[in-house]
Design a protein around this motif. Structure first.
Motif, short mmCIF file in Angstrom:
data_model
loop_
_atom_site.label_atom_id
_atom_site.label_comp_id
_atom_site.label_asym_id
_atom_site.label_seq_id
_atom_site.Cartn_x
_atom_site.Cartn_y
_atom_site.Cartn_z
N PHE A 34 35.94 46.72 38.69
CA PHE A 34 34.74 47.03 39.58
C PHE A 34 35.19 46.70 40.89
CE2 PHE A 34 31.02 45.03 41.69
CZ PHE A 34 30.25 45.18 40.93
N VAL A 35 34.78 47.54 42.01
CA VAL A 35 35.00 47.30 43.32
C VAL A 35 33.93 46.85 44.03
CG1 VAL A 35 36.00 48.25 45.26
CG2 VAL A 35 37.01 48.75 43.08
N THR A 36 33.74 45.70 44.64
CA THR A 36 32.59 45.29 45.37
C THR A 36 32.46 46.05 46.70
OG1 THR A 36 33.86 43.44 46.83
CG2 THR A 36 33.24 42.73 44.41
N VAL A 37 31.42 45.68 47.36
CA VAL A 37 31.00 46.24 48.57
C VAL A 37 32.08 45.77 49.68
CG1 VAL A 37 28.50 46.47 48.08
CG2 VAL A 37 29.54 44.46 49.10
N ARG A 38 32.68 44.82 49.33
CA ARG A 38 33.71 44.20 50.49
C ARG A 38 34.90 44.77 50.08
NH1 ARG A 38 30.32 40.55 48.86
NH2 ARG A 38 32.02 39.59 47.48
N GLY A 39 35.41 45.70 49.03
CA GLY A 39 36.47 46.15 48.71
C GLY A 39 37.26 45.36 47.63
N GLU A 40 36.79 44.38 47.28
CA GLU A 40 37.57 43.38 46.44
C GLU A 40 37.59 44.04 45.15
OE1 GLU A 40 35.80 39.32 48.63
OE2 GLU A 40 34.76 40.19 47.09
N GLU A 41 38.65 43.89 44.19
CA GLU A 41 38.70 44.46 42.90
C GLU A 41 38.41 43.33 41.95
OE1 GLU A 41 41.71 48.03 42.31
OE2 GLU A 41 42.44 46.65 44.16
N LEU A 42 37.47 43.60 41.04
CA LEU A 42 37.34 42.49 40.08
C LEU A 42 37.67 43.36 38.63
CD1 LEU A 42 33.94 41.40 40.98
CD2 LEU A 42 35.90 40.19 41.47
N PHE A 43 38.30 42.56 37.81
CA PHE A 43 38.76 43.25 36.63
C PHE A 43 37.94 42.31 35.33
CE2 PHE A 43 42.27 44.01 39.50
CZ PHE A 43 42.09 45.38 39.57
N GLY A 44 37.15 43.19 34.66
CA GLY A 44 36.65 42.45 33.43
C GLY A 44 35.05 42.17 33.65
N ARG A 45 34.37 42.02 32.76
CA ARG A 45 32.89 41.62 32.70
C ARG A 45 32.95 40.10 32.93
NH1 ARG A 45 30.27 42.18 27.19
NH2 ARG A 45 30.38 44.15 27.62
N ARG A 46 33.69 39.15 32.87
CA ARG A 46 33.82 37.93 33.08
C ARG A 46 33.71 37.68 34.61
NH1 ARG A 46 31.10 33.99 32.66
NH2 ARG A 46 30.84 34.92 30.59
N ALA A 47 34.84 38.32 35.19
CA ALA A 47 34.63 38.46 36.81
C ALA A 47 33.53 38.95 37.35
CB ALA A 47 35.99 38.95 37.11
N VAL A 48 32.93 39.88 37.00
CA VAL A 48 31.84 40.35 37.51
C VAL A 48 30.61 39.46 37.22
CG1 VAL A 48 29.92 42.18 37.35
CG2 VAL A 48 32.35 42.82 37.10
#
Length: 122
Positions: A34-48
């Protein structure tokens, strides 16, 4: 297939409206990229779920997400590319996202999601 894909964004909208990070993230694969609108990368449902939980407790408390799917392009019987424009009210923010949606064990989920705020948006 199309109905199942639309239902993912309907569930996402409900989770947002409830301010529930877990409900919002439930449409994503356990191993989502998952890449946020700020360009941060989140890995996995828990992080989202955790990241959105913080947003719902802070700047996006009592806001509403409305998603409009503009493209569903099947890449195979179990994979589709999806383009979505979302509005966050009353914040006045519009986002554009590209997602890869997959069917695993008969269940559709979002495996990859790249979200951005177009230039000129707050």
């Amino acid at each position: 297939m199309t109905e199942q894909i639309y239902s993912l964004w309907q569930r996402m909208e409900r989770g947002w409206a409830e301010g529930d990070g877990d409900a919002f993230a439930s449409v994503f694969a356990q191993d989502v990229d998952f890449v946020t609108v700020r360009g941060e990368e989140l890995f996995g449902r828990r992080a989202v779920a955790q990241g959105h939980g913080r947003l719902f407790a802070g700047p996006y408390r009592d806001t509403k997400l409305t998603a409009e799917i503009s493209l569903i392009r099947p890449l195979s019987s179990d994979i589709s590319l999806v383009h979505v424009t979302s509005s966050i009210t009353p914040a006045g923010i519009t986002t554009h996202a590209q997602a890869v949606v997959v069917q695993r064990d008969g269940v559709w989920e979002i495996a990859a999601f790249h979200n951005m705020i177009p230039k000129g948006n707050p």
